[in-house]
Design a protein around this motif. Sequence first.
Motif, PDB file in Angstrom:
ATOM      1  N   THR A  85       0.843  -1.196   0.000  1.00 40.56           N
ATOM      2  CA  THR A  85       0.000   0.000   0.000  1.00 40.56           C
ATOM      3  C   THR A  85       0.879   1.247   0.000  1.00 40.56           C
ATOM      4  O   THR A  85       1.694   1.438   0.899  1.00 40.56           O
ATOM      5  CB  THR A  85      -0.920   0.027   1.237  1.00 40.56           C
ATOM      6  N   PRO A  86       0.715   2.135  -1.008  1.00 44.90           N
ATOM      7  CA  PRO A  86       1.539   3.345  -1.060  1.00 44.90           C
ATOM      8  C   PRO A  86       1.020   4.450  -0.135  1.00 44.90           C
ATOM      9  O   PRO A  86      -0.164   4.498   0.201  1.00 44.90           O
ATOM     10  CB  PRO A  86       1.439   3.779  -2.526  1.00 44.90           C
ATOM     11  N   ASN A  87       1.947   5.322   0.257  1.00 39.79           N
ATOM     12  CA  ASN A  87       1.637   6.537   1.019  1.00 39.79           C
ATOM     13  C   ASN A  87       0.873   6.282   2.309  1.00 39.79           C
ATOM     14  O   ASN A  87       0.078   7.103   2.743  1.00 39.79           O
ATOM     15  CB  ASN A  87       0.864   7.536   0.137  1.00 39.79           C
ATOM     16  N   LYS A  88       1.131   5.133   2.924  1.00 41.52           N
ATOM     17  CA  LYS A  88       0.501   4.801   4.200  1.00 41.52           C
ATOM     18  C   LYS A  88       1.566   4.196   5.109  1.00 41.52           C
ATOM     19  O   LYS A  88       1.669   2.984   5.241  1.00 41.52           O
ATOM     20  CB  LYS A  88      -0.656   3.837   3.993  1.00 41.52           C
ATOM     21  N   PRO A  89       2.404   5.035   5.718  1.00 39.49           N
ATOM     22  CA  PRO A  89       3.475   4.506   6.568  1.00 39.49           C
ATOM     23  C   PRO A  89       2.924   3.740   7.762  1.00 39.49           C
ATOM     24  O   PRO A  89       1.900   4.108   8.328  1.00 39.49           O
ATOM     25  CB  PRO A  89       4.238   5.749   7.002  1.00 39.49           C
ATOM     26  N   VAL A  90       3.627   2.676   8.104  1.00 37.56           N
ATOM     27  CA  VAL A  90       3.180   1.782   9.171  1.00 37.56           C
ATOM     28  C   VAL A  90       4.372   1.341  10.002  1.00 37.56           C
ATOM     29  O   VAL A  90       5.396   0.934   9.463  1.00 37.56           O
ATOM     30  CB  VAL A  90       2.502   0.528   8.569  1.00 37.56           C
ATOM     31  N   ASP A  91       4.227   1.406  11.320  1.00 35.56           N
ATOM     32  CA  ASP A  91       5.177   0.771  12.230  1.00 35.56           C
ATOM     33  C   ASP A  91       4.658  -0.643  12.450  1.00 35.56           C
ATOM     34  O   ASP A  91       3.529  -0.820  12.915  1.00 35.56           O
ATOM     35  CB  ASP A  91       5.240   1.499  13.576  1.00 35.56           C
ATOM     36  N   ALA A  92       5.449  -1.640  12.101  1.00 30.93           N
ATOM     37  CA  ALA A  92       4.993  -3.019  12.223  1.00 30.93           C
ATOM     38  C   ALA A  92       6.006  -3.852  12.977  1.00 30.93           C
ATOM     39  O   ALA A  92       7.207  -3.713  12.785  1.00 30.93           O
ATOM     40  CB  ALA A  92       4.763  -3.618  10.837  1.00 30.93           C
ATOM     41  N   THR A  93       5.498  -4.699  13.837  1.00 28.71           N
ATOM     42  CA  THR A  93       6.310  -5.695  14.521  1.00 28.71           C
ATOM     43  C   THR A  93       5.891  -7.041  13.949  1.00 28.71           C
ATOM     44  O   THR A  93       4.702  -7.351  13.909  1.00 28.71           O
ATOM     45  CB  THR A  93       6.086  -5.647  16.041  1.00 28.71           C
ATOM     46  N   TYR A  94       6.856  -7.800  13.466  1.00 27.58           N
ATOM     47  CA  TYR A  94       6.533  -9.034  12.756  1.00 27.58           C
ATOM     48  C   TYR A  94       7.586 -10.102  13.007  1.00 27.58           C
ATOM     49  O   TYR A  94       8.696  -9.821  13.444  1.00 27.58           O
ATOM     50  CB  TYR A  94       6.414  -8.759  11.243  1.00 27.58           C
ATOM     51  N   SER A  95       7.215 -11.325  12.714  1.00 26.87           N
ATOM     52  CA  SER A  95       8.113 -12.476  12.742  1.00 26.87           C
ATOM     53  C   SER A  95       7.917 -13.238  11.447  1.00 26.87           C
ATOM     54  O   SER A  95       6.854 -13.167  10.832  1.00 26.87           O
ATOM     55  CB  SER A  95       7.769 -13.408  13.909  1.00 26.87           C
ATOM     56  N   LEU A  96       8.938 -13.972  11.039  1.00 24.28           N
ATOM     57  CA  LEU A  96       8.846 -14.835   9.867  1.00 24.28           C
ATOM     58  C   LEU A  96       9.282 -16.238  10.269  1.00 24.28           C
ATOM     59  O   LEU A  96      10.211 -16.407  11.052  1.00 24.28           O
ATOM     60  CB  LEU A  96       9.736 -14.324   8.731  1.00 24.28           C
ATOM     61  N   THR A  97       8.606 -17.226   9.724  1.00 22.51           N
ATOM     62  CA  THR A  97       8.937 -18.621  10.003  1.00 22.51           C
ATOM     63  C   THR A  97       9.049 -19.360   8.679  1.00 22.51           C
ATOM     64  O   THR A  97       8.167 -19.245   7.829  1.00 22.51           O
ATOM     65  CB  THR A  97       7.841 -19.281  10.867  1.00 22.51           C
ATOM     66  N   VAL A  98      10.128 -20.094   8.511  1.00 22.16           N
ATOM     67  CA  VAL A  98      10.308 -20.941   7.337  1.00 22.16           C
ATOM     68  C   VAL A  98      10.721 -22.316   7.826  1.00 22.16           C
ATOM     69  O   VAL A  98      11.701 -22.456   8.554  1.00 22.16           O
ATOM     70  CB  VAL A  98      11.383 -20.377   6.375  1.00 22.16           C
ATOM     71  N   GLY A  99       9.963 -23.331   7.450  1.00 23.75           N
ATOM     72  CA  GLY A  99      10.308 -24.705   7.815  1.00 23.75           C
ATOM     73  C   GLY A  99      10.472 -24.910   9.301  1.00 23.75           C
ATOM     74  O   GLY A  99      11.319 -25.664   9.730  1.00 23.75           O
ATOM     75  N   GLY A 100       9.684 -24.214  10.105  1.00 28.19           N
ATOM     76  CA  GLY A 100       9.752 -24.339  11.555  1.00 28.19           C
ATOM     77  C   GLY A 100      10.788 -23.451  12.215  1.00 28.19           C
ATOM     78  O   GLY A 100      10.881 -23.390  13.437  1.00 28.19           O
TER      79      GLY A 100
END
Length: 150
Positions: A85-100
């Motif tokens: 999404t353009p022109n909509k700044p967001v502070d995000a806290t995230y995690s990523l998981t691949v193969g456990g």
Amino acid sequence: MVGAVPVVRCRTAVPTAAKGELVWEIDGISKEALAAWQNGEGKGKGVLLSSVFSVGGVEWRASAYPNGSSEEGRGHVSAFLEIVTPNKPVDATYSLTVGGVKVGPATHKFGVDSAGRMLEGCDGATSGWAKLASHDNLKRTGALSDGKLT
């Protein structure tokens, strides 16, 4: 001023908490393909893109590089989260998981303009890990099953 382009700065609004999850099964990956990638075939190529998904009114996409996004990541799966999404700044806290293998949480100030350029004051459009999961670990843990990697 004629022809001037307004500058959109990375200022996030009062935070509104939103939670979401994308479960992305990547089909067609075999142990043989991982072995080929480890031997340098496909290095830094073959980026895989998830479908666009929405969390809190903001569209996102995940990307994965089966043999790393750079020379540093060779022999690993690299994975990233990207704001769409353009022109909509967001502070995000995230995690990523691949193969456990889970990494994070990490916090990033995402923001791009309609041309895909980083908004002034933001950290960028994409954030993630170049060495999220090693091929050896994926093979050892059996994270590859029936040609799928989750």
